[in-house]
Design a protein around this motif. Structure first.
Motif, mmCIF file in Angstrom:
data_model
loop_
_atom_site.group_PDB
_atom_site.id
_atom_site.type_symbol
_atom_site.label_atom_id
_atom_site.label_comp_id
_atom_site.label_asym_id
_atom_site.label_seq_id
_atom_site.Cartn_x
_atom_site.Cartn_y
_atom_site.Cartn_z
ATOM 1 N N PRO A 187 0.820 -1.212 0.000
ATOM 2 C CA PRO A 187 0.000 0.000 0.000
ATOM 3 C C PRO A 187 0.857 1.267 0.000
ATOM 4 O O PRO A 187 0.836 2.081 0.928
ATOM 5 C CB PRO A 187 -0.831 -0.134 1.285
ATOM 6 N N SER A 219 -7.360 -0.832 7.738
ATOM 7 C CA SER A 219 -8.376 -0.436 6.759
ATOM 8 C C SER A 219 -7.889 0.682 5.842
ATOM 9 O O SER A 219 -8.272 0.736 4.666
ATOM 10 C CB SER A 219 -9.651 -0.001 7.486
ATOM 11 N N ASP A 220 -7.028 1.581 6.340
ATOM 12 C CA ASP A 220 -6.512 2.653 5.483
ATOM 13 C C ASP A 220 -5.675 2.071 4.349
ATOM 14 O O ASP A 220 -5.779 2.521 3.196
ATOM 15 C CB ASP A 220 -5.671 3.644 6.294
ATOM 16 N N ASP A 221 -4.845 1.094 4.679
ATOM 17 C CA ASP A 221 -4.033 0.441 3.651
ATOM 18 C C ASP A 221 -4.925 -0.254 2.619
ATOM 19 O O ASP A 221 -4.688 -0.172 1.408
ATOM 20 C CB ASP A 221 -3.102 -0.598 4.276
ATOM 21 N N LEU A 222 -5.950 -0.927 3.114
ATOM 22 C CA LEU A 222 -6.836 -1.651 2.213
ATOM 23 C C LEU A 222 -7.615 -0.681 1.324
ATOM 24 O O LEU A 222 -7.776 -0.913 0.116
ATOM 25 C CB LEU A 222 -7.793 -2.516 3.028
ATOM 26 N N ASP A 223 -8.076 0.420 1.894
ATOM 27 C CA ASP A 223 -8.772 1.436 1.103
ATOM 28 C C ASP A 223 -7.857 1.991 0.011
ATOM 29 O O ASP A 223 -8.291 2.231 -1.122
ATOM 30 C CB ASP A 223 -9.256 2.579 1.996
ATOM 31 N N PHE A 224 -6.591 2.212 0.355
ATOM 32 C CA PHE A 224 -5.623 2.730 -0.610
ATOM 33 C C PHE A 224 -5.460 1.761 -1.785
ATOM 34 O O PHE A 224 -5.464 2.168 -2.956
ATOM 35 C CB PHE A 224 -4.276 2.953 0.085
ATOM 36 N N HIS A 226 -7.597 -0.609 -2.770
ATOM 37 C CA HIS A 226 -8.848 -0.633 -3.532
ATOM 38 C C HIS A 226 -8.943 0.583 -4.461
ATOM 39 O O HIS A 226 -9.362 0.459 -5.626
ATOM 40 C CB HIS A 226 -10.046 -0.646 -2.588
ATOM 41 N N GLU A 227 -8.544 1.742 -3.955
ATOM 42 C CA GLU A 227 -8.629 2.972 -4.753
ATOM 43 C C GLU A 227 -7.751 2.891 -5.997
ATOM 44 O O GLU A 227 -8.149 3.337 -7.086
ATOM 45 C CB GLU A 227 -8.212 4.172 -3.894
ATOM 46 N N HIS A 228 -6.552 2.297 -5.861
ATOM 47 C CA HIS A 228 -5.562 2.359 -6.941
ATOM 48 C C HIS A 228 -5.484 1.098 -7.798
ATOM 49 O O HIS A 228 -4.895 1.144 -8.888
ATOM 50 C CB HIS A 228 -4.184 2.680 -6.360
#
Length: 325
Positions: A187, A219-224, A226-228
């Motif tokens: 991430p 969750s921040d890493d996972l959101d990152f 997913h976003e990219h």
């Protein structure tokens, strides 16, 4: 099924390769593991001692023998030294089974032990003293590319190749020799940029890509990720005391891998198994890159019209193997 593991240097590509190999082997299926990274660490990541890993026979050291074996009785190839890394099989070529004790496995593959007893480990080989300053690493992977060109593998068999870092695989047609290319992505912006570069290069050639996130801490890493990476992201691995122990030479046994990480590997296998093998595409891509290499350097280097090696009526796959036998 053939799976390539690629990613930014330091992303954990070799670690994820070893985890996937262990996961597959745990179900008793045959696995060929190939270390094609410039840093030859896959064996050690699978629990092979450094001394034993150092004795693995590099595929590159048997390239002339491999060529002669694969040439078989192919009338389009007059001599083994006219073969190059992209030479495709044709009628008369010797095709390979993944779970078979043929000559290449006998020369280059090492059977592992314990919970990895279904695994054959091969290595392309690292730099030797005589290579330094005069040779690029692509010379080492030519034997592996020929092996893949002639391999007929089934859906319940697995080949996992730990590739060299970054987009270096695009220096040859090697990147098209797989059913699935799995990007190991941390991430971070740098790791995502390698994924984006790989996807951009590969899109013209219909290469199937998935992403497995690594070193995901929350969750921040996972959101990152997913976003990219969007829907390419199919699984993610978090911190692992099991992996740390393995890297320190303390084998706890694969059962010690954390449940969440085991679930991630199972999810990845589902993605692998859902990919259809497309042998006509595989054949077309092999021919495309062989002709491209022939024009660029191969004809000049060998003094042979390499385009004449292409058998226009040959399609690689189980039917070709059945016809051969």
């Amino acid at each position: 099924m053939r799976i390539a593991l690629v990613g930014k240097g330091g992303s954990g590509k070799t670690t994820v390769s070893a985890l996937l190999i262990r996961h597959l082997a745990a179900s008793g299926v045959p696995v060929v593991a190939i270390d094609a990274d410039i840093n030859q660490h896959l064996g050690v990541s699978l629990g092979v001692s450094e001394d034993r890993a150092a004795t693995l026979t590099p595929m590159a050291s048997h390239l002339p023998t491999i060529k002669e074996y694969l040439r078989g009785a192919n009338p389009r190839i007059a001599a083994a030294d006219a073969m190059v890394k992209t030479t495709p099989p044709g009628r008369g070529s010797r095709l390979l089974r993944l779970d078979e004790d043929h000559a290449i496995h006998s020369l280059c593959a090492t059977r592992l032990n314990g919970d990895l007893e279904t695994v054959r480990l091969m290595a392309t080989g690292g730099f030797e003293e005589e290579d330094l300053g005069v040779s690029c690493y692509h010379s080492k992977v030519g034997a592996a590319e020929l092996y893949l060109n002639h391999l007929v593998d089934g859906p319940d068999e697995y080949l996992v190749m730990d590739m060299t870092a970054g987009a270096d695989a695009f220096a040859s047609g090697l990147f098209t020799r797989f059913d699935l290319t799995c990007l190991v992505v941390e991430p971070t912006r740098k790791s995502v940029s390698v994924y984006q570069q790989y996807r951009e290069y590969a899109k013209e050639y219909d290469v199937t890509i998935r992403v497995i996130g690594n070193k995901v801490a929350g969750s921040d890493d996972l959101d990152f990720l997913h976003e990219h990476t969007g829907t390419d992201l199919v699984a993610w691995l978090g911190a692992s005391s099991y992996v740390r122990a393995q890297e320190q030479g303390r084998d706890k046994g694969f059962d010690a891998l954390e449940p969440a990480n085991r679930t991630a590997l199972a999810r990845l296998q589902l993605e692998i198994d859902a990919v259809s093998q497309d042998w006509p595409k595989f054949t077309r891509q092999a021919v495309h890159f062989h002709l491209k290499n022939a024009r660029a350097w191969g004809d000049r280097a060998t003094g042979v019209d390499l385009g004449a090696q292409v058998d226009p009526d040959f399609v690689m796959g189980p039917e070709a193997f059945a016809a051969q036998n």
